[in-house]
Design a protein around this motif. Structure first.
Motif, short mmCIF file in Angstrom:
data_model
loop_
_atom_site.label_atom_id
_atom_site.label_comp_id
_atom_site.label_asym_id
_atom_site.label_seq_id
_atom_site.Cartn_x
_atom_site.Cartn_y
_atom_site.Cartn_z
N LEU A 1 31.80 30.39 55.42
CA LEU A 1 31.57 29.27 54.37
C LEU A 1 30.87 29.79 53.09
N ASP A 2 29.94 30.58 53.25
CA ASP A 2 29.19 31.34 52.35
C ASP A 2 30.39 32.11 51.48
N LEU A 3 30.89 32.81 52.28
CA LEU A 3 31.95 33.57 51.71
C LEU A 3 33.06 32.90 50.94
N VAL A 4 33.57 32.20 51.37
CA VAL A 4 34.70 31.20 50.69
C VAL A 4 34.01 30.58 49.27
N VAL A 5 32.87 30.03 49.42
CA VAL A 5 32.46 29.36 48.34
C VAL A 5 32.09 30.59 47.20
N ASP A 6 31.51 31.61 47.71
CA ASP A 6 31.44 32.83 46.68
C ASP A 6 32.81 33.21 45.93
N LEU A 7 33.91 33.35 46.90
CA LEU A 7 35.05 33.63 46.34
C LEU A 7 35.64 32.60 45.49
N VAL A 8 35.51 31.47 45.78
CA VAL A 8 36.22 30.50 44.92
C VAL A 8 35.30 30.28 43.57
N ASN A 9 34.18 30.76 43.67
CA ASN A 9 33.14 30.47 42.44
C ASN A 9 33.49 31.92 41.59
N THR A 10 34.27 32.80 41.96
CA THR A 10 34.56 33.90 40.95
C THR A 10 36.01 33.61 40.04
N THR A 11 36.54 32.47 40.48
CA THR A 11 37.40 32.00 39.49
C THR A 11 37.18 31.62 38.05
N ASP B 1 36.69 36.34 34.79
CA ASP B 1 36.97 36.30 36.23
C ASP B 1 35.86 37.13 36.73
N GLY B 2 35.56 36.74 37.93
CA GLY B 2 34.40 37.25 38.70
C GLY B 2 34.80 38.61 39.55
N LEU B 3 36.40 38.67 39.46
CA LEU B 3 36.87 39.89 40.28
C LEU B 3 37.85 40.44 39.12
N PRO B 4 37.03 41.28 38.23
CA PRO B 4 38.02 41.71 37.25
C PRO B 4 38.99 42.98 37.41
N SER C 1 45.19 41.77 43.76
CA SER C 1 46.06 40.58 43.73
C SER C 1 46.30 39.72 44.69
N ALA C 2 45.83 40.18 45.92
CA ALA C 2 46.23 39.44 47.28
C ALA C 2 44.85 38.39 47.39
N VAL C 3 43.69 38.94 47.07
CA VAL C 3 42.54 38.11 47.27
C VAL C 3 42.52 37.06 45.78
N ARG C 4 42.86 37.57 45.05
CA ARG C 4 43.10 36.50 43.71
C ARG C 4 44.05 35.50 44.09
N LYS C 5 44.85 35.61 44.55
CA LYS C 5 46.09 34.60 45.31
C LYS C 5 45.34 33.67 46.42
N ILE C 6 44.77 34.28 47.22
CA ILE C 6 44.12 33.31 48.31
C ILE C 6 42.92 32.55 47.63
N ARG C 7 42.34 33.19 46.56
CA ARG C 7 41.32 32.46 46.10
C ARG C 7 41.52 31.35 45.34
N GLY C 8 42.82 31.12 44.87
CA GLY C 8 43.57 29.89 44.13
C GLY C 8 43.89 29.12 45.19
N ARG C 9 44.20 29.59 46.48
CA ARG C 9 44.54 28.47 47.39
C ARG C 9 43.31 27.87 48.04
N PHE C 10 42.21 28.47 48.21
CA PHE C 10 40.99 28.08 48.54
C PHE C 10 40.46 27.12 47.49
N ALA C 11 40.58 27.60 46.25
CA ALA C 11 40.21 26.48 45.30
C ALA C 11 40.69 25.04 45.52
#
Length: 185
Positions: free
Chosen positions: A11-21, A28-31, A57-67
């Motif tokens: 949960l902490d990971l997905v929140v951190d990931l979404v918050n890099t959007t 971008d938090g993942l430039p 690219s793949a992590v950015r794509k799933i980041r959008g899905r999690f958002a």
């Protein structure tokens, strides 16, 4: 709702990931790949290997899905988004006890890409919330100038801000000052 250590980490990971959007004028938090590598290592993600532009690219794509899951109010739609993430990751549940942690479940296959690792583990953590009827705990900060994601783990589901010391306090101080100004006439 019982939240195990590994579920809390996911949960902490997905929140951190979404918050890099990036939102609005934010960057971008993942430039780049180096930032992605730093992101993964700071969160002690196991078995990630050498990362590449493909991983970014793949992590950015799933980041959008999690958002999208955090933005969704309908449980059926959120479940569909989570199902797609987990299925695409090729979920392979297995018990493990690595790096000094007691037995826990990893949902990603050995040797999985970083994106599949995140999609599987985080997707399953979010799935537990939908199954428990607790999807409303997946929230965005209510501060007007902040839309950071968070998981409301308060007992009465009353958390409104991503951080009460920053967003919450700032809004309470602003409301107090507005009341004082109005009272002063």
């Amino acid at each position: 709702m019982l939240i195990t250590h590994d579920t809390r980490c996911a949960l902490d990971l997905v929140v951190d990931l979404v918050n890099t959007t990036p939102e609005g004028d934010e960057t971008d938090g993942l430039p780049d790949v180096a930032a992605l590598d730093d992101f993964a290592r700071k969160r002690d993600l196991s078995d990630i290997g050498v990362l590449s532009e493909f991983d970014l690219s793949a992590v950015r794509k799933i980041r959008g899905r999690f958002a999208a899951v955090f933005a969704e109010t309908d449980a059926r739609t959120a479940a569909g988004l989570i199902n797609e993430l987990v299925a695409a990751a090729g979920t392979t549940p297995r018990l493990t006890d690595h790096d000094g942690y007691d037995w826990h479940v990893h949902y990603f296959a050995p040797g999985a890409s970083l994106a599949d690792h995140i999609a599987a583990d985080c997707g399953m953590a979010l799935a537990f919330f939908v199954v428990a009827g607790e999807q409303e705990r997946l929230r965005r900060c209510e501060a007007p100038d902040c839309r950071r994601a968070f998981v409301d783990l308060s007992r009465n589901r009353s958390r409104r801000y991503c951080d009460s010391r920053t967003c919450g306090n700032r809004l309470h101080v602003a409301a107090y000052r507005a009341r004082r100004k109005e009272a002063a006439g």
